[in-house]
Design an enzyme around this catalytic site. Sequence first.
Site, PDB file in Angstrom:
ATOM      1  N   GLY A 258      -3.499   4.161  -3.817  1.00 36.55           N
ATOM      2  CA  GLY A 258      -2.489   4.552  -4.791  1.00 36.55           C
ATOM      3  C   GLY A 258      -2.978   5.725  -5.604  1.00 36.55           C
TER       4      GLY A 258
ATOM      5  N   HIS B  97       2.741   1.466   1.575  1.00 38.31           N
ATOM      6  CA  HIS B  97       2.393   0.163   1.001  1.00 38.31           C
ATOM      7  C   HIS B  97       3.250  -0.027  -0.250  1.00 38.31           C
ATOM      8  CE1 HIS B  97      -0.408  -3.200   0.269  1.00 38.31           C
ATOM      9  NE2 HIS B  97      -0.319  -2.867  -1.011  1.00 38.31           N
TER      10      HIS B  97
ATOM     11  N   ASP C  12       4.131  -2.516  -3.310  1.00 36.16           N
ATOM     12  CA  ASP C  12       3.611  -3.636  -4.102  1.00 36.16           C
ATOM     13  C   ASP C  12       4.738  -4.307  -4.876  1.00 36.16           C
ATOM     14  OD1 ASP C  12       0.718  -3.610  -3.674  1.00 36.16           O
ATOM     15  OD2 ASP C  12       0.775  -1.623  -4.589  1.00 36.16           O
TER      16      ASP C  12
ATOM     17  N   MET D  41      -8.008  -7.875  -0.492  1.00 39.54           N
ATOM     18  CA  MET D  41      -7.955  -7.222  -1.801  1.00 39.54           C
ATOM     19  C   MET D  41      -9.368  -6.881  -2.262  1.00 39.54           C
ATOM     20  SD  MET D  41      -4.817  -6.919  -2.457  1.00 39.54           S
ATOM     21  CE  MET D  41      -5.119  -6.075  -4.020  1.00 39.54           C
TER      22      MET D  41
ATOM     23  N   MET E   4       3.218  -9.979  -4.223  1.00 38.59           N
ATOM     24  CA  MET E   4       2.455 -10.650  -5.274  1.00 38.59           C
ATOM     25  C   MET E   4       3.442 -11.475  -6.087  1.00 38.59           C
ATOM     26  SD  MET E   4       0.014  -7.427  -6.130  1.00 38.59           S
ATOM     27  CE  MET E   4       1.102  -6.313  -5.252  1.00 38.59           C
TER      28      MET E   4
ATOM     29  N   ASP F 203      -7.302  -2.935   0.158  1.00 33.58           N
ATOM     30  CA  ASP F 203      -6.381  -2.501  -0.901  1.00 33.58           C
ATOM     31  C   ASP F 203      -7.044  -2.657  -2.259  1.00 33.58           C
ATOM     32  OD1 ASP F 203      -4.142  -1.965  -2.482  1.00 33.58           O
ATOM     33  OD2 ASP F 203      -3.123  -3.845  -1.994  1.00 33.58           O
ATOM     34  N   GLY F 204      -7.075  -1.565  -3.020  1.00 33.89           N
ATOM     35  CA  GLY F 204      -7.576  -1.613  -4.381  1.00 33.89           C
ATOM     36  C   GLY F 204      -8.832  -0.770  -4.546  1.00 33.89           C
ATOM     37  N   GLY F 205      -8.733   0.258  -5.392  1.00 36.43           N
ATOM     38  CA  GLY F 205      -9.899   1.094  -5.658  1.00 36.43           C
ATOM     39  C   GLY F 205     -10.369   1.891  -4.455  1.00 36.43           C
TER      40      GLY F 205
ATOM     41  N   SER G 142       0.042   3.768  -1.639  1.00 37.42           N
ATOM     42  CA  SER G 142       0.708   2.730  -2.430  1.00 37.42           C
ATOM     43  C   SER G 142       1.628   3.416  -3.420  1.00 37.42           C
ATOM     44  CB  SER G 142      -0.324   1.896  -3.183  1.00 37.42           C
ATOM     45  OG  SER G 142       0.355   1.097  -4.145  1.00 37.42           O
TER      46      SER G 142
ATOM     47  N   GLY H 281      -2.484  -6.799  -9.290  1.00 31.28           N
ATOM     48  CA  GLY H 281      -1.626  -6.700 -10.471  1.00 31.28           C
ATOM     49  C   GLY H 281      -1.502  -5.287 -11.004  1.00 31.28           C
ATOM     50  N   PHE H 282      -2.547  -4.499 -10.830  1.00 28.94           N
ATOM     51  CA  PHE H 282      -2.548  -3.165 -11.412  1.00 28.94           C
ATOM     52  C   PHE H 282      -3.240  -2.165 -10.498  1.00 28.94           C
ATOM     53  CE2 PHE H 282      -2.293  -6.282 -14.745  1.00 28.94           C
ATOM     54  CZ  PHE H 282      -1.247  -5.811 -15.535  1.00 28.94           C
ATOM     55  N   GLY H 283      -2.735  -0.941 -10.505  1.00 25.27           N
ATOM     56  CA  GLY H 283      -3.417   0.136  -9.811  1.00 25.27           C
ATOM     57  C   GLY H 283      -4.564   0.656 -10.663  1.00 25.27           C
ATOM     58  N   GLY H 284      -5.353   1.538 -10.080  1.00 29.02           N
ATOM     59  CA  GLY H 284      -6.372   2.250 -10.853  1.00 29.02           C
ATOM     60  C   GLY H 284      -7.599   1.446 -11.214  1.00 29.02           C
TER      61      GLY H 284
ATOM     62  N   HIS I  21       3.654  -5.845   0.114  1.00 24.04           N
ATOM     63  CA  HIS I  21       2.609  -6.747  -0.373  1.00 24.04           C
ATOM     64  C   HIS I  21       3.239  -7.601  -1.467  1.00 24.04           C
ATOM     65  CE1 HIS I  21      -1.473  -6.887  -2.769  1.00 24.04           C
ATOM     66  NE2 HIS I  21      -1.059  -8.092  -2.398  1.00 24.04           N
TER      67      HIS I  21
ATOM     68  N   MET J  23       5.732  -7.175  -7.345  1.00 22.60           N
ATOM     69  CA  MET J  23       5.080  -8.067  -8.322  1.00 22.60           C
ATOM     70  C   MET J  23       6.139  -8.771  -9.155  1.00 22.60           C
ATOM     71  SD  MET J  23       2.164  -5.534  -9.806  1.00 22.60           S
ATOM     72  CE  MET J  23       1.093  -4.591  -8.735  1.00 22.60           C
TER      73      MET J  23
HETATM   74  C1  DX5 Z   1      -2.893  -3.828  -6.808  1.00 17.56           C
HETATM   75  C2  DX5 Z   1      -2.066  -3.371  -5.657  1.00 17.56           C
HETATM   76  C3  DX5 Z   1      -2.566  -2.150  -4.988  1.00 17.56           C
HETATM   77  C4  DX5 Z   1      -2.583  -0.932  -5.869  1.00 17.56           C
HETATM   78  C5  DX5 Z   1      -3.701  -0.042  -5.406  1.00 17.56           C
HETATM   79  O1  DX5 Z   1      -2.383  -5.027  -7.248  1.00 17.56           O
HETATM   80  O2  DX5 Z   1      -1.978  -4.378  -4.661  1.00 17.56           O
HETATM   81  O3  DX5 Z   1      -1.837  -1.869  -3.785  1.00 17.56           O
HETATM   82  O4  DX5 Z   1      -1.372  -0.214  -5.842  1.00 17.56           O
HETATM   83  O5  DX5 Z   1      -3.848   0.966  -6.326  1.00 17.56           O
HETATM   84  P1  DX5 Z   1      -5.191   1.833  -6.421  1.00 17.56           P
HETATM   85  O6  DX5 Z   1      -5.341   2.538  -5.109  1.00 17.56           O
HETATM   86  O7  DX5 Z   1      -4.899   2.735  -7.554  1.00 17.56           O
HETATM   87  O8  DX5 Z   1      -6.297   0.867  -6.670  1.00 17.56           O
HETATM   88 ZN    ZN Z   2      -1.100  -3.824  -2.723  1.00 12.15          ZN
END
Ligand code: DX5
Ligand code: ZN
Length: 218
Positions: A194, A30, A32, A134, A65, A172-174, A6, A139-142, A63, A34
């Site tokens: 990501g 990927h 994102d 998901m 959003m 996707d996510g974590g 990502s 909305g946010f990475g990490g 993706h 937003m």
């Molecule tokens: C969150 C995104 C994810 C994000 C994943 O809203 O859709 O694609 O970039 O990031 P990590 O891998 O850091 O959770």
């Molecule tokens: Zn995503």
Amino acid sequence: MKIAPSILAADLARLADDVARVAPYVDFLHVDVMDGHFVPNLSFGMPVIAALRRTTSLEFDCHLMVTNPIALFEPLREAGADLVTVHIEVHPDPRGAAAAARSAGLRFGLVLNPATPFGAVAPFVELCDQLLVMAVVPGFGGQRFIPEVLPKVEAARKFIDSSGIHADIEIDGGVTPETARLARDAGANAFVAGTAIFGSDDPVAAVGRLRDAVNGKA
Ligand code: DX5
Ligand code: ZN
């Protein structure tokens, strides 16, 4: 098994370099998108995607959003997108969105937020090249992986296999090697990461660790 970095977690001032470094080792990117409305964050849109398109031949899994995904299909295709995913929460009946994506020359997928049950997308999975589950609130990475979504991945895998549908199940996510393995065991075959990739000192080694985890080598 497919691995997709990502780019949200890349160094956006050095995006082309970050992508080029991992490109030989990954299956697609990927992206994102937003809008600060469907999710409380803004990321990037057509200008960034078009600029990145000129530097890589990797496919772009966008993706979306956003609250108005259909309006973005044509410009995203122009910018170089290959596949778009639309949140089922935005279009509870996504048939029009799927048709619009195809006529814009895009492959199509649906996304489910952690709180949305598989039943919301079940009638429409046959329209999809990809089902994106998901594992965090978007909305946010990490963020931390929410393991309660795993039964939904299992339900999706059972449904897809028993209906003979050819759609990837993407998580996707974590995603880390540990959580990717849990998602793989539940039936996912595409893994977005990501932070686990671009937040690592050695993104190439990080891709290798994810691949080993989902291929059962670690
Ligand atoms: C969150 C995104 C994810 C994000 C994943 O809203 O859709 O694609 O970039 O990031 P990590 O891998 O850091 O959770
Ligand atoms: Zn995503």
